[in-house]
Design an enzyme around this catalytic site. Structure first.
Site, PDB file in Angstrom:
ATOM      1  N   HIS A   1       0.660  -1.092  -0.094  1.00  0.00           N
ATOM      2  CA  HIS A   1       0.074  -0.101   0.016  1.00  0.00           C
ATOM      3  C   HIS A   1       0.718   1.208   0.004  1.00  0.00           C
ATOM      4  O   HIS A   1       2.089   1.201   0.146  1.00  0.00           O
ATOM      5  CB  HIS A   1      -1.009  -0.166   0.996  1.00  0.00           C
ATOM      6  CG  HIS A   1      -2.026  -1.176   1.059  1.00  0.00           C
ATOM      7  ND1 HIS A   1      -3.182  -1.027   1.928  1.00  0.00           N
ATOM      8  CD2 HIS A   1      -2.247  -2.014   0.073  1.00  0.00           C
ATOM      9  CE1 HIS A   1      -3.971  -2.114   1.410  1.00  0.00           C
ATOM     10  NE2 HIS A   1      -3.584  -2.570   0.337  1.00  0.00           N
TER      11      HIS A   1
ATOM     12  N   GLU B   1       1.142   3.752   2.047  1.00  0.00           N
ATOM     13  CA  GLU B   1       1.755   4.020   3.218  1.00  0.00           C
ATOM     14  C   GLU B   1       3.174   3.382   3.523  1.00  0.00           C
ATOM     15  O   GLU B   1       4.321   3.853   3.675  1.00  0.00           O
ATOM     16  CB  GLU B   1       1.146   3.757   4.547  1.00  0.00           C
ATOM     17  CG  GLU B   1      -0.273   4.497   4.805  1.00  0.00           C
ATOM     18  CD  GLU B   1      -1.517   3.597   4.039  1.00  0.00           C
ATOM     19  OE1 GLU B   1      -1.050   2.933   2.890  1.00  0.00           O
ATOM     20  OE2 GLU B   1      -2.658   3.982   4.645  1.00  0.00           O
TER      21      GLU B   1
ATOM     22  N   SER C   1     -16.023   9.999 -40.160  1.00  0.00           N
ATOM     23  CA  SER C   1     -15.813  10.677 -38.896  1.00  0.00           C
ATOM     24  C   SER C   1     -14.133  10.354 -38.794  1.00  0.00           C
ATOM     25  O   SER C   1     -13.632  11.011 -37.926  1.00  0.00           O
ATOM     26  CB  SER C   1     -16.318   9.932 -37.635  1.00  0.00           C
ATOM     27  OG  SER C   1     -15.790   8.553 -37.387  1.00  0.00           O
TER      28      SER C   1
ATOM     29  N   THR D   1     -20.174  -0.507 -34.376  1.00  0.00           N
ATOM     30  CA  THR D   1     -18.943   0.028 -34.382  1.00  0.00           C
ATOM     31  C   THR D   1     -17.998  -0.982 -34.801  1.00  0.00           C
ATOM     32  O   THR D   1     -16.793  -0.772 -35.647  1.00  0.00           O
ATOM     33  CB  THR D   1     -18.464   0.689 -32.983  1.00  0.00           C
ATOM     34  OG1 THR D   1     -19.275   1.646 -32.811  1.00  0.00           O
ATOM     35  CG2 THR D   1     -17.041   1.012 -33.005  1.00  0.00           C
TER      36      THR D   1
ATOM     37  N   LEU E   1      -9.074  -2.171 -30.255  1.00  0.00           N
ATOM     38  CA  LEU E   1      -9.783  -2.002 -28.854  1.00  0.00           C
ATOM     39  C   LEU E   1      -8.966  -2.668 -27.824  1.00  0.00           C
ATOM     40  O   LEU E   1      -9.356  -2.760 -26.568  1.00  0.00           O
ATOM     41  CB  LEU E   1     -11.292  -2.862 -28.856  1.00  0.00           C
ATOM     42  CG  LEU E   1     -12.504  -2.241 -29.503  1.00  0.00           C
ATOM     43  CD1 LEU E   1     -13.791  -2.976 -29.280  1.00  0.00           C
ATOM     44  CD2 LEU E   1     -12.880  -0.769 -29.245  1.00  0.00           C
TER      45      LEU E   1
ATOM     46  N   GLY F   1     -20.752   3.334 -30.559  1.00  0.00           N
ATOM     47  CA  GLY F   1     -20.955   4.688 -31.446  1.00  0.00           C
ATOM     48  C   GLY F   1     -21.904   5.356 -30.592  1.00  0.00           C
ATOM     49  O   GLY F   1     -22.104   5.148 -29.417  1.00  0.00           O
TER      50      GLY F   1
ATOM     51  N   THR G   1     -24.956   3.939 -28.917  1.00  0.00           N
ATOM     52  CA  THR G   1     -24.484   3.209 -27.761  1.00  0.00           C
ATOM     53  C   THR G   1     -24.281   4.159 -26.418  1.00  0.00           C
ATOM     54  O   THR G   1     -24.966   4.166 -25.500  1.00  0.00           O
ATOM     55  CB  THR G   1     -23.291   2.434 -27.747  1.00  0.00           C
ATOM     56  OG1 THR G   1     -23.630   1.495 -28.778  1.00  0.00           O
ATOM     57  CG2 THR G   1     -22.920   1.501 -26.360  1.00  0.00           C
TER      58      THR G   1
END
Lengths: 386, 386
Positions: free
Chosen positions: B55, B57, B181, B209, B217, B318, B321
């Site tokens: 962690h 700390e 696009s 998409t 992706l 897209g 969605t």
């Protein structure tokens, strides 16, 4: 320790200084000046404060002794003027001082006199440099263009500088479908709109905006007492015919109110003797629209605004008026306030624009953003005239 | 000269430090820690680096001597943990050191254990403070919430943190009407999208998409080798039925690919034994959709994503969605890249949203903007869950 400034640093300071005149110098340009002593140390700065007043160079030099100016370097955002106008020629003033060097950011945009100021200085034996960004990590050319953009545009194209301003949601809406738009942006953004009005000769809106919102259209800023002008895009004479019913007539003098009127259409809709006489009495403040193939031509409108002496106009709405200039690419700068909200279906300034290819997209060049609370102001210039 | 830091300054540094773990700590929170010596001078910092690792700390304290820690002040963004988990209890570790004081930014969000870490420290005779912004010019509470927002949200609502990400023109369009696009945003913006993927458990897109763009992706960033997960919103099984035709299967392991499938609809459209067997073989990675009054319920989808262990999902498109989650107010954060271009008519993520009053507008809270070249990234959280 070295207390000197580079030419680039001095120029950046001069540009910053130049902006301080932005509300009062029109139709003159915003100009700033910085003076460095023979060791390159900062001595003084000045800007052109108001139309007809002393130029930036004079304000910067004011109070400096010949001793201080010995071998000094004067950095000014625009070429020192060559000729006596409302004030004496700055180039001649500088030529008579014991300074060593003058660096100017941009040439005088008037091709007939460009270089004449520099020539006077050279003849007087001064080193004269047109700003050269080579060797500096930051090129200030665009900043130099920007601070004087209205003046430069007026001179280069003999046209009025048209700024489009609107407030929009993130999804590009300026109002709900039912017309509601109070408020998209926050009070800080709306306050800044008055500053934008103050740096333009006039504010333009469409007739429907007057009828629906009954706005004052004046400049509401502390310490700015400017007789602002307005232009109403009112082809059918809807506002003109009952002008006195609207608030804007209470804050604008009659000679500062301009109308864009389609004479044929407006007379067809208001076929009275009374309207004819209104048209006649206002004739010097009316810009008559005519149609080309059934449409108004924004290029022609620009020419007529320029003929009326309006060097810059801030077009504030409504969405249809904005769109008219936007889609016809007859605009020089866009100011859009973007609120962090999504409205969904609504009114937009781009709904009548159809692009079949990404290549045709409208692009804001040299865009910058500023924060007003959670709102953003995005501003950029059109690439069409560069 | 005073070399000390205020608690607020130390906390700001701890928050900055905490972010450094953002790509690898999930489902744990990002936590940062700063240690000041007895005079308030900076000693050390640390952050939770990766899931299962030490962690914040422990990382901050690592290498410090008992002498250095005498009367020290430990500032940590989240309450030190009370119980042994994958690592020993931080509260107990701190309790055994000669430190004087612990300030923590936020309580443990688990109501059953909140305060237990603080209790251990108090019992050990330490001064323990929950961060109090009073007296400081900057309140860091929102920043504390933000750096651990996914973890806090998961705990508070037992739900998946859903981020919506899209690229848009100034006028709110994500593509032209014809679907074009490429590209709205610039390469810098697109590069940052990979960072956004890396701080979420999974990336979600709609089936169209996949069919239209055939995207990978995955996370394409130097030095980040993360087995990223994807979710495909594919009610009709259009992608599932011919999965191998798409590129994403080359970069994602089968167990990291999730499908949102409407069993009835998908079987109606693919009524083959083969499809039935695909459904069966993938069953543990399929989230079955069901309709309520003819519509899919995003709230239920969220529950099911959470059941699958997906604590955060970046929904990238897209537009339909995005809109599905947006208009149903089932989202926690929006990331929108705004390019300084105007597209006119086109596809939008808000066209199916109808508001009859400004009061119903969708608002991004605590929004911030960042520049990527001329593009802006605007990001904010939903007010619905606060």
């Amino acid at each position: 320790m070295d207390f000197s400034l580079t030419t680039n640093e001095a120029l950046a300071l001069a540009i910053f200084e130049a902006y301080r005149g932005s509300q009062r110098v029109a139709p003159n340009p915003c100009v700033g000046c910085v003076v460095l002593d023979q060791h390159g140390r900062f001595l003084a700065k000045g800007h052109h404060e108001f139309y007809g007043g002393p130029h930036a160079e004079v304000n910067a030099l004011n109070g400096l002794t010949e001793e201080q100016l010995k071998e000094a370097h004067v950095i000014v955002t625009l070429e020192p003027c060559a000729h006596q106008g409302k004030t004496p020629s700055c180039a001649k003033t500088l030529a008579n001082l014991p300074i060593k060097k003058v660096t100017y950011g941009l040439k005088d945009p008037n091709p007939l006199v460009a270089g004449a100021g520099a020539e006077i200085l050279k003849t007087a034996g001064k080193e004269v440099h047109l700003y050269n960004p080579a060797g500096y990590d930051l090129d200030l050319t665009q900043e130099l263009e920007e601070v004087a953009e209205i003046f430069l545009f007026n001179f280069r194209f003999k046209k009025t500088f048209l700024s489009l301003k609107w407030a929009q949601s993130l999804d590009g809406k300026t109002a709900l479908l039912n017309g509601e738009s109070k408020w998209i942006t926050n009070p800080l953004s709306r306050e800044y709109s008055h500053f934008l009005r103050s740096i333009h000769d006039a504010t333009m809106v469409g007739a429907n905006t007057i009828v629906e919102d009954n706005p004052l259209l004046n400049i509401r800023m502390e310490n700015v007492d400017k007789k602002s002008k307005i232009v109403i895009f009112d082809p059918y004479g809807k506002v003109l015919v009952k002008e006195k019913e609207f608030q804007f007539t209470e804050v604008h003098q009659s000679e500062n109110i301009y109308y864009l009127i389609d004479e044929l259409e407006s007379k067809r809709i208001n076929p009275t003797k009374q309207f004819e006489s209104i048209l006649e009495s206002k004739v010097s403040n009316i810009i008559f629209l005519d149609k080309t193939k059934g449409f108004y031509d924004p290029l022609k409108i620009n020419d007529k605004l320029f003929d009326k002496g309006l060097k810059s106009v801030l077009i504030e709405g409504g969405a249809k008026t904005i769109q008219f200039f936007l889609k016809n690419c007859e605009w020089q700068r866009i100011y859009t306030f973007i609120a962090p909200i999504i409205l969904g279906q609504g009114q937009s300034y781009s709904e009548a624009i159809v692009n079949h290819s990404m290549e045709n997209k409208i692009r804001l060049n040299y865009s910058k953003s500023f924060s007003f609370g959670a709102d953003l102001l995005l501003s950029g210039i059109s690439g069409n005239y560069n």
